[in-house]
Each structure stands twice: as structure tokens, then as C-alpha cells.
Design an enzyme around this catalytic site. Structure first.
Site, PDB file in Angstrom:
ATOM      1  CE1 TYR A  19      15.458  30.969   6.213  1.00  0.00           C
ATOM      2  CE2 TYR A  19      15.463  28.605   5.812  1.00  0.00           C
ATOM      3  CZ  TYR A  19      15.370  29.904   5.349  1.00  0.00           C
ATOM      4  OH  TYR A  19      15.182  30.126   4.015  1.00  0.00           O
ATOM      5  CE  LYS A  28      -0.263  -0.274   5.038  1.00  0.00           C
ATOM      6  NZ  LYS A  28      -0.998  -0.876   6.149  1.00  0.00           N
TER       7      LYS A  28
HETATM    8  C1  LIG Z   1      -0.277  -1.914   6.819  1.00  0.00           C
HETATM    9  C2  LIG Z   1      -0.880  -3.159   7.326  1.00  0.00           C
HETATM   10  C3  LIG Z   1      -0.094  -4.315   7.525  1.00  0.00           C
HETATM   11  C4  LIG Z   1       1.414  -4.305   7.418  1.00  0.00           C
HETATM   12  O1  LIG Z   1       1.948  -3.748   8.596  1.00  0.00           O
HETATM   13  P1  LIG Z   1       3.538  -3.631   8.817  1.00  0.00           P
HETATM   14  O2  LIG Z   1       3.678  -3.148  10.207  1.00  0.00           O
HETATM   15  O3  LIG Z   1       4.020  -2.637   7.818  1.00  0.00           O
HETATM   16  O4  LIG Z   1       4.092  -4.984   8.568  1.00  0.00           O
HETATM   17  C5  LIG Z   1      -0.735  -5.474   7.878  1.00  0.00           C
HETATM   18  N1  LIG Z   1      -2.077  -5.509   8.049  1.00  0.00           N
HETATM   19  C6  LIG Z   1      -2.858  -4.418   7.897  1.00  0.00           C
HETATM   20  C7  LIG Z   1      -4.331  -4.522   8.125  1.00  0.00           C
HETATM   21  C8  LIG Z   1      -2.290  -3.203   7.543  1.00  0.00           C
HETATM   22  O5  LIG Z   1      -3.065  -2.124   7.406  1.00  0.00           O
END
Ligand SMILES: *Cc1c(COP(=O)(O)O)cnc(C)c1O
Length: 365
Positions: free
Chosen positions: A259, A34
Site C-alpha cells: 500500500y 491481568k
Molecule cells: C502490571 C503490574 C505489575 C507487573 O508488572 P511487570 O512489569 O509486568 O512485571 C506489578 N504491579 C502492579 C501494580 C501492576 O499493575
């Protein structure tokens, strides 16, 4: 040409997937890609993992479509399910598998006319209290889905809220509630798949191994843990953010840099200006002292991060020259460590990299 770039090590990605496989005895880990593969570029990432993976996971249908447009053919799990009823048809055409997490998602599914029945993942809220049906309602949902001609298979899943905290037994409580909920529905285990572990659980909670895992952050070689753990030593960080020193100057004790005149030299110092800033995804709230690798040694961020530049105290590094490479994270400097200096987590840093910075992919072989 501005020297700022992101290097993506696809061989490291493959290596990390093999590590996830070795820690996941039930089926292969679902590869979570994702948010543009956590900022690494979803197309090259999915193509590199290729046929090693039998299921990918993304947040939504838009992300799944990108995979389909680029020749990825494996089933894709949609972690947030769908948002409007007409999406079910597209889900079935694109061979996606939505998460069902509330009752509002059911009626459109019952009314849908699909090209072929779909596999759904019924999500149980075992304690995260973000998505999922209540454990007491699980049997009822299963029954409704079993009676739905649009559903070919019902799988069950849940998500851990604290798996990255090694001494927090919430994870085992969630596991116990999940197993209790699932086994109470007769015939469910044999019919459907179950999935629980995220990266932290894959690495630190072997009790969860009887269910399919979903590997995200670890694929990118990033540890979900703040403290060092043994399993993380096997991972290879996939992303490097690097640039070059574009200016050098001596500042006298008492002079300030950047800055707000925020950083003040406590001794005569050598300051290197590096062409990277928050416009390149380097966190603006990184504190003075954040390590930056120059000549494989650690300089220290001096003063505020600008949009296109940072200043680094390199007084203790010998013979730094204009043109020397600077690594903001990469080999020898975990993005997790930089994230701590910026009061955030590595997930956020890699996911929000802007398109301004060009990505260079090495070959996976
Ligand atoms: C993003 C996600 C994962 C993966 O999690 P990580 O900590 O990146 O391994 C797994 N299950 C769900 C439902 C997620 O949203």
C-alpha cells in the site's frame, strides 16, 4: 486453513516462574496474570503455574471470576481494588484481596457485611502518582483499617515508575520512601506483608528484595528492558507468532511493494508474502526493515503491513519456497525487538493479540 497461529510454550512459562522465584527471596513472587495473562490465555497460564504460586494478581474482579470459574483456588490480588461498594461482599466470597488506594474506597468497606474478613493491600504513592495514598496519610489509613471488622490483615505495597531504567535512581528513592513510610507505623512490618518489585525491579534492583515481588512480563519470557541485561538471558519467550509464506515474486530495482507504494526495491529483489497482518496482532506501524524469521534467517519487512498480509524482502535468504514457515516473534526473535521497530513495547504487542488467531498450547512437561 490459514496458517497463522500463536504458540504458547507452557514449559517456558514454568521455567520463567522458577527464575522469578530464584530472584525473590521473600515469599514467592505474586504471579501477575491481568489482561488475559498478558494475552497468553489466563486459564492455561494459571493452571500451568498451579500450586507453585500462592497468590495471583489481576486488575479487577471480572478477571478474578474467570480464575475462580476454572478451579483456581489461591488468593487473588485485585490491583485496582474495587469500583463499587457492593463488590466487597463478592471480594470476600471469592477470597480476593483488594488494593486500597484512596479514601473513597474506605466508607463502603466500613459498611460492608462480609462472609469473612478480607486481607487488603494498602497502596502507597511513592512517586508514580497514579494510584496510592500519600505517605503522610499512611498511618491514618492503617489506623482506620485496623478498626474495621471487615479487615483481617493489612499489607502494604507500592509500584515503581522507572525500574526499567537502570541508571535512574528514582527507584531507590521510591524504595527509601516506602520503607520509611511503612516502618514509621509501629508494629506494621511484623503484622503485614509488603510488596514492591515488578519484573524490572526483580531483575535489576536487588535492593528491593526484602519485600514480596509481583512478577508480570518476565513470566512470559519478555524482558522489560530495552537494552540486553544478564538476567534476561535466563528467560524463555513463551509466545511465538508464526505463519507461512503464501506467495513469492521477483521485483525489479525501482519497483515498489505494498500500500502507498511505500517500499521501493534498491536492487532486484525476492519478496515473500506472509499470511499475517495487523488483523492478527502484528503491529501496523512496524517499519520496513523489521526482522521476520524465515528458514531461521532474518528477512526484512518491506512496505506497509496489511490487515492479513505482510511482504518480506528475502533476497538474501536462499531457496525460500511457498509454504515455508515465517516467525514474526519467537525463538531467535524477541518480541521486544519487534516492538522497538514499531515504536511500542512488548507488553502492548502480546496483550492485544486478537482472538482471530488460534492459540496452540504445548504441554508444560
Ligand atoms: C502490571 C503490574 C505489575 C507487573 O508488572 P511487570 O512489569 O509486568 O512485571 C506489578 N504491579 C502492579 C501494580 C501492576 O499493575
Amino acid at each position: 486453513m490459514r496458517p497463522t497461529e500463536i504458540l504458547i510454550d507452557l514449559a517456558a512459562l514454568r521455567h520463567n516462574y522458577r527464575v522469578a522465584c530464584s530472584l525473590s527471596p521473600i515469599g514467592k513472587p505474586i504471579a501477575v496474570v491481568k489482561a488475559n495473562a498478558y494475552g497468553h490465555g489466563v486459564v492455561p497460564v494459571a493452571q500451568t503455574l498451579g500450586k507453585d504460586v500462592d497468590t495471583f494478581a489481576v486488575a479487577c474482579l471480572e478477571e478474578a471470576k474467570i480464575l475462580r470459574e476454572h478451579g483456581i483456588t489461591q488468593p487473588i490480588l485485585l490491583l485496582e481494588g474495587c469500583f463499587t461498594p457492593d463488590e466487597y461482599k463478592e471480594i470476600s466470597t471469592l477470597d480476593c484481596q483488594p488494593v486500597i488506594h484512596n479514601s473513597e474506597q474506605l466508607q463502603p468497606l466500613f459498611n460492608a457485611v462480609l462472609t469473612k474478613p478480607i486481607t487488603v493491600w494498602l497502596k502507597i504513592d511513592t512517586g508514580m502518582h497514579r494510584l496510592g495514598v500519600q505517605p503522610a496519610q499512611f498511618a491514618h489509613f492503617v489506623q482506620q483499617l485496623q478498626n474495621c471488622q471487615c479487615v483481617a490483615q493489612i499489607n502494604a505495597m507500592s509500584h515503581f515508575s522507572c525500574a526499567d531504567e537502570l541508571d535512574n535512581d528514582a527507584t531507590l528513592q521510591q524504595l527509601a520512601l516506602f520503607e520509611h513510610t511503612v516502618t514509621q507505623v509501629k508494629g506494621f512490618d511484623s503484622a503485614g506483608q509488603t510488596s514492591l518489585a515488578n519484573s524490572a525491579a526483580i531483575m535489576a534492583w536487588p535492593q528491593t528484595k526484602l519485600h514480596r515481588s509481583r512478577a508480570g512480563i518476565m513470566l512470559y519470557g519478555i524482558s522489560p528492558f530495552i537494552q540486553p541485561v544478564e538476567q534476561a538471558e535466563q528467560l524463555q519467550q513463551v509466545m511465538t507468532l508464526r505463519s507461512r509464506v503464501i506467495a513469492l515474486r521477483q521485483v525489479k530495482a525501482g519497483q515498489t511493494v505494498g500500500y502507498g507504494n511505500h517500499w521501493q526495491a534498491t536492487r532486484d529483489s525476492m519478496i515473500a508474502t506472509v499470511a499475517v497482518g495487523y488483523g492478527d496482532g502484528y503491529p501496523r506501524n512496524a517499519k520496513s526493515g523489521t526482522p521476520v524469521l524465515i528458514k531461521q534467517q532474518r528477512g526484512k519487512l518491506a512496505g506497509r503491513v496489511s490487515m492479513d498480509m505482510i511482504c518480506v524482502d528475502v533476497t538474501d535468504i536462499r531457496e525460500v519456497k511457498v509454504g515455508d514457515e515465517a516467525v514474526m516473534w519467537g525463538d531467535g526473535l524477541a518480541v521486544t525487538e519487534v516492538a522497538q521497530w514499531a515504536d511500542t513495547i512488548a507488553y502492548e504487542l502480546v496483550t492485544r493479540m486478537p482472538t482471530r488467531v488460534k492459540k496452540i498450547y504445548n504441554s508444560a512437561n
